[in-house]
Scaffold this motif. Structure first.
Motif, PDB file in Angstrom:
ATOM      1  N   ILE A 154       0.978  -1.245   0.030  1.00 36.95           N
ATOM      2  CA  ILE A 154      -0.037   0.137   0.100  1.00 36.95           C
ATOM      3  C   ILE A 154       0.890   1.266  -0.020  1.00 36.95           C
ATOM      4  CG2 ILE A 154      -1.902   1.127   1.216  1.00 36.95           C
ATOM      5  CD1 ILE A 154      -2.580  -1.591   0.088  1.00 36.95           C
ATOM      6  N   ALA A 155       2.169   1.060   0.536  1.00 35.75           N
ATOM      7  CA  ALA A 155       3.092   2.219   0.520  1.00 35.75           C
ATOM      8  C   ALA A 155       3.315   2.821  -0.830  1.00 35.75           C
ATOM      9  CB  ALA A 155       4.295   2.000   1.143  1.00 35.75           C
ATOM     10  N   ALA A 156       3.037   1.980  -2.008  1.00 41.22           N
ATOM     11  CA  ALA A 156       3.167   2.733  -3.279  1.00 41.22           C
ATOM     12  C   ALA A 156       2.321   3.838  -3.566  1.00 41.22           C
ATOM     13  CB  ALA A 156       3.152   1.572  -4.230  1.00 41.22           C
ATOM     14  N   TYR A 157       1.154   3.883  -2.921  1.00 42.60           N
ATOM     15  CA  TYR A 157       0.308   4.913  -2.966  1.00 42.60           C
ATOM     16  C   TYR A 157       0.767   6.311  -2.478  1.00 42.60           C
ATOM     17  CZ  TYR A 157      -3.649   7.998  -1.840  1.00 42.60           C
ATOM     18  OH  TYR A 157      -4.704   8.882  -1.680  1.00 42.60           O
ATOM     19  N   ALA A 158       1.830   6.157  -1.802  1.00 46.67           N
ATOM     20  CA  ALA A 158       2.579   7.647  -1.342  1.00 46.67           C
ATOM     21  C   ALA A 158       4.079   7.551  -2.085  1.00 46.67           C
ATOM     22  CB  ALA A 158       2.817   7.446   0.094  1.00 46.67           C
ATOM     23  N   LYS A 159       3.988   6.734  -3.293  1.00 44.92           N
ATOM     24  CA  LYS A 159       5.313   6.668  -3.900  1.00 44.92           C
ATOM     25  C   LYS A 159       6.489   6.086  -3.211  1.00 44.92           C
ATOM     26  CE  LYS A 159       3.515   9.014  -7.231  1.00 44.92           C
ATOM     27  NZ  LYS A 159       3.176   8.194  -8.494  1.00 44.92           N
ATOM     28  N   GLY A 160       6.080   5.160  -2.287  1.00 42.40           N
ATOM     29  CA  GLY A 160       7.072   4.358  -1.348  1.00 42.40           C
ATOM     30  C   GLY A 160       7.840   3.269  -2.081  1.00 42.40           C
ATOM     31  N   PRO A 161       8.888   2.786  -1.683  1.00 40.74           N
ATOM     32  CA  PRO A 161       9.697   1.822  -2.272  1.00 40.74           C
ATOM     33  C   PRO A 161       9.055   0.374  -2.264  1.00 40.74           C
ATOM     34  CG  PRO A 161      10.631   2.066  -0.212  1.00 40.74           C
ATOM     35  CD  PRO A 161       9.589   3.201  -0.266  1.00 40.74           C
ATOM     36  N   GLY A 162       9.303  -0.200  -3.436  1.00 38.92           N
ATOM     37  CA  GLY A 162       8.918  -1.620  -3.299  1.00 38.92           C
ATOM     38  C   GLY A 162       8.319  -2.250  -4.542  1.00 38.92           C
ATOM     39  N   LEU A 163       7.601  -3.526  -4.194  1.00 36.63           N
ATOM     40  CA  LEU A 163       6.912  -3.994  -5.324  1.00 36.63           C
ATOM     41  C   LEU A 163       5.568  -3.611  -5.408  1.00 36.63           C
ATOM     42  CD1 LEU A 163       7.825  -7.790  -4.604  1.00 36.63           C
ATOM     43  CD2 LEU A 163       8.521  -6.369  -6.655  1.00 36.63           C
ATOM     44  N   GLY A 164       5.120  -2.884  -4.715  1.00 37.15           N
ATOM     45  CA  GLY A 164       3.628  -2.150  -4.778  1.00 37.15           C
ATOM     46  C   GLY A 164       3.670  -1.418  -5.726  1.00 37.15           C
ATOM     47  N   SER A 165       4.662  -0.694  -6.440  1.00 38.22           N
ATOM     48  CA  SER A 165       4.308  -0.106  -7.630  1.00 38.22           C
ATOM     49  C   SER A 165       3.911  -1.003  -8.777  1.00 38.22           C
ATOM     50  CB  SER A 165       5.825   0.580  -7.959  1.00 38.22           C
ATOM     51  OG  SER A 165       6.849  -0.315  -8.001  1.00 38.22           O
ATOM     52  N   GLU A 166       4.414  -2.315  -8.854  1.00 41.13           N
ATOM     53  CA  GLU A 166       3.977  -3.080 -10.041  1.00 41.13           C
ATOM     54  C   GLU A 166       2.278  -3.452  -9.690  1.00 41.13           C
ATOM     55  OE1 GLU A 166       5.450  -4.938 -12.538  1.00 41.13           O
ATOM     56  OE2 GLU A 166       6.992  -3.273 -12.024  1.00 41.13           O
ATOM     57  N   VAL A 167       1.975  -3.788  -8.383  1.00 40.85           N
ATOM     58  CA  VAL A 167       0.542  -3.873  -8.178  1.00 40.85           C
ATOM     59  C   VAL A 167      -0.246  -2.750  -8.606  1.00 40.85           C
ATOM     60  CG1 VAL A 167      -1.133  -4.668  -6.551  1.00 40.85           C
ATOM     61  CG2 VAL A 167       1.267  -5.607  -6.246  1.00 40.85           C
ATOM     62  N   PHE A 168      -0.024  -1.512  -8.184  1.00 38.57           N
ATOM     63  CA  PHE A 168      -0.506  -0.332  -8.535  1.00 38.57           C
ATOM     64  C   PHE A 168      -0.734   0.032  -9.925  1.00 38.57           C
ATOM     65  CE2 PHE A 168      -1.006   0.438  -3.848  1.00 38.57           C
ATOM     66  CZ  PHE A 168      -1.954   1.350  -3.610  1.00 38.57           C
ATOM     67  N   ALA A 169       0.484  -0.327 -10.570  1.00 38.23           N
ATOM     68  CA  ALA A 169       0.544   0.151 -11.934  1.00 38.23           C
ATOM     69  C   ALA A 169      -0.384  -0.916 -12.874  1.00 38.23           C
ATOM     70  CB  ALA A 169       1.955  -0.177 -12.591  1.00 38.23           C
ATOM     71  N   GLY A 170      -0.582  -2.084 -12.378  1.00 39.80           N
ATOM     72  CA  GLY A 170      -1.185  -3.160 -13.016  1.00 39.80           C
ATOM     73  C   GLY A 170      -2.648  -2.929 -12.742  1.00 39.80           C
ATOM     74  N   LEU A 171      -3.194  -2.437 -11.635  1.00 41.36           N
ATOM     75  CA  LEU A 171      -4.647  -2.108 -11.270  1.00 41.36           C
ATOM     76  C   LEU A 171      -5.023  -0.895 -12.055  1.00 41.36           C
ATOM     77  CD1 LEU A 171      -4.608  -3.134  -7.446  1.00 41.36           C
ATOM     78  CD2 LEU A 171      -5.583  -4.357  -9.259  1.00 41.36           C
ATOM     79  N   THR A 172      -4.087   0.083 -11.914  1.00 41.60           N
ATOM     80  CA  THR A 172      -4.256   1.345 -12.520  1.00 41.60           C
ATOM     81  C   THR A 172      -4.557   1.241 -14.178  1.00 41.60           C
ATOM     82  OG1 THR A 172      -3.111   2.715 -10.784  1.00 41.60           O
ATOM     83  CG2 THR A 172      -3.402   3.559 -12.965  1.00 41.60           C
ATOM     84  N   ASN A 173      -3.609   0.438 -14.749  1.00 40.06           N
ATOM     85  CA  ASN A 173      -3.866   0.021 -16.174  1.00 40.06           C
ATOM     86  C   ASN A 173      -4.622  -0.919 -16.638  1.00 40.06           C
ATOM     87  OD1 ASN A 173      -2.133   2.283 -16.319  1.00 40.06           O
ATOM     88  ND2 ASN A 173      -0.302   1.221 -16.070  1.00 40.06           N
ATOM     89  N   ALA A 174      -5.322  -1.447 -15.734  1.00 36.05           N
ATOM     90  CA  ALA A 174      -6.277  -2.768 -16.144  1.00 36.05           C
ATOM     91  C   ALA A 174      -6.739  -2.634 -17.322  1.00 36.05           C
ATOM     92  CB  ALA A 174      -7.403  -2.731 -15.013  1.00 36.05           C
ATOM     93  N   GLY A 175      -6.512  -3.724 -18.286  1.00 40.49           N
ATOM     94  CA  GLY A 175      -7.126  -3.692 -19.470  1.00 40.49           C
ATOM     95  C   GLY A 175      -5.752  -3.574 -20.648  1.00 40.49           C
ATOM     96  N   SER A 176      -4.756  -3.206 -20.247  1.00 40.23           N
ATOM     97  CA  SER A 176      -3.536  -2.810 -21.079  1.00 40.23           C
ATOM     98  C   SER A 176      -2.920  -4.116 -21.269  1.00 40.23           C
ATOM     99  CB  SER A 176      -2.766  -1.602 -20.553  1.00 40.23           C
ATOM    100  OG  SER A 176      -2.287  -2.180 -19.307  1.00 40.23           O
TER     101      SER A 176
END
Length: 215
Positions: A154-176
């Motif tokens: 969840i820390a990726a929501y605040a631009k935090g480090p880690g694999l959360g950025s992959e999860v958020f990018a996947g959910l944000t770009n759903a369908g791509s």
């Protein structure tokens, strides 16, 4: 592109994200352990103090991680700070609780014997009580680490480090094209890392806890 091709093509970036994820979780667990053990030492002899410390640490867990991070962003900005603060706070409960339980469970006869041979109060605490409470403290750290592995996403929501950025990018770009691969890579990566860290805790326990007092 299947999942394996996606991971292979981006291995360097994913490896760095995985390292940052583990590093953040481990460092926050250590910080929480220092704070939690100090709190436990301060209150374990007082039933009221122990109940209050446990209740306050429990209250933090009732705050949704999204909400807590969102409230911190206007105060401390984006990046590391709004990621580290919630992780440390969420890790406190199992460590504080287990420290209190571990210290309270030390046989009074053992501490009396230590005092009888001339140990100071500080010596009894550090050389006897904390050593006997260590299995419980380590178990609390183990639980806290597993909790933080997921919360760190969840820390990726605040631009935090880690694999959360992959999860958020996947959910944000759903369908791509690679949205599913991104979400799966982040999720599976967190699970694998959590299992590895849990195995490390098993090894730490085996080498630092005498067989007769393992929990």
């Amino acid at each position: 592109m299947n999942l394996f091709e996606y991971v292979a093509d981006r291995w360097s970036r994913l490896g760095l994200q995985a390292w940052l994820h583990v590093s953040a979780v481990v460092q926050c667990t250590i910080i929480a352990a220092v704070i939690g053990v100090l709190i436990g030492v301060a209150v374990y002899r007082s039933p009221i103090g122990s109940a209050l410390a446990t209740a306050l640490a429990s209250t933090v867990l009732t705050i949704p991680s999204f909400a807590l991070i969102g409230l911190l962003i206007p105060v401390v900005g984006l990046g590391v700070a709004p990621s580290v603060i919630p992780l440390v706070l969420y890790a406190l409960l199992p460590i504080v609780r287990n420290t209190i339980v571990g210290l309270s469970g030390v046989d009074p006869a053992v501490t009396d014997a230590a005092k009888g041979i001339g140990m100071s109060r500080f010596g009894v605490l550090t050389r006897v009580e904390l050593r006997l409470a260590w299995p419980a403290i380590l178990a609390g750290m183990r639980v806290a680490t597993q909790m933080l592995m997921g919360i760190a996403v969840i820390a990726a929501y605040a631009k935090g480090p880690g694999l959360g950025s992959e999860v958020f990018a996947g959910l944000t770009n759903a369908g791509s094209t690679n949205s599913m691969n991104q979400a799966l890579t982040g999720t599976i990566g967190v699970v694998v890392l959590a299992l590895i860290l849990d195995g490390i805790y098993v090894l730490i326990s085996r080498f630092t806890v005498p067989r007769g007092v393992r929990v």
